[in-house]
Design a protein around this motif. Structure first.
Motif: not given
Length: 203
Positions: A189-190, A142-144, A134-136, A175-180
């Motif tokens: 930021h999760v 981050y706007k992602s 989940v998001y922190s 931080e992680v990169a997510r492309h969903e």
């Protein structure tokens, strides 16, 4: 009509059809089997993945359109997923029912969030698992993806306090990169948490 029901009324899958990367990575390591519940599951990508791994999967979501797309994706992939229209405010958390509960980017106001985490704690079987990404609170700049309201974002202590008596298999915040799909794209930021409910002393 709620906003999620409206959001999912598109032909395309707004979060994609592939499972969350963290969920997929951990399932390859953990070899969990049995009955799984995916809450706030949206369009079904994670539930279908769990079914593909041989689990008997039920999804809860408050958007009928999301459940329709879950069934469509399950049929496309040749698996069965049971879909239930559930408002988490009124959820019935049966005690010690599930071998695994997953929640991927399921965000709710803080009061409902705590109620839901307590429900999860009750509903996992002894020896079973809860897995979530989940998001922190640090996600907003981050706007992602994710809510822009702080009250909907998870704090690490919510997991560490609620599940203090569980075995923490994995905990991460950063931080992680997510492309969903189109709505979760880029650096984020999760918080990731995997916990195992203690087995009963007789086991």
């Amino acid at each position: 009509m709620n906003k999620w029901n409206t959001r999912f009324q598109t032909e395309n899958y707004v979060y994609g059809k592939e499972p969350n990367a963290f969920l997929e990575e951990f399932h390859k390591k953990m070899n969990i089997s049995g009955d799984a519940l995916a809450i706030a599951e949206g369009e079904g990508r994670n539930a279908v993945y769990l079914a593909e791994q041989g689990m008997k999967v039920t999804t809860w979501d408050f958007a009928e359109s999301g459940l329709v797309k879950t069934n469509k994706l399950a049929k496309e992939r040749g698996v069965d997923v049971s879909t239930e229209l559930v408002d988490l405010n009124e959820a019935n958390w049966s005690k010690d029912k599930w071998d695994e509960i997953v929640c991927v980017f399921g965000h709710f106001p803080s009061e409902l969030r705590q109620k839901t985490l307590e429900g999860v704690k009750d509903a996992v079987k002894p020896g079973g698992y809860f897995l979530t990404e989940v998001y922190s609170p640090y996600q907003i700049p981050y706007k992602s993806g994710g809510p822009q309201n702080l009250d909907f974002l998870y704090k690490p202590e919510e997991f560490l306090k609620t599940f203090a008596d569980w075995r923490i298999v994995h905990f991460f915040m950063g931080e992680v990169a997510r492309h969903e799909g189109e709505l979760h794209t880029g650096l984020a930021h999760v918080i990731q948490f995997v916990g195992q409910k203690p087995k009963k002393e007789t086991e």
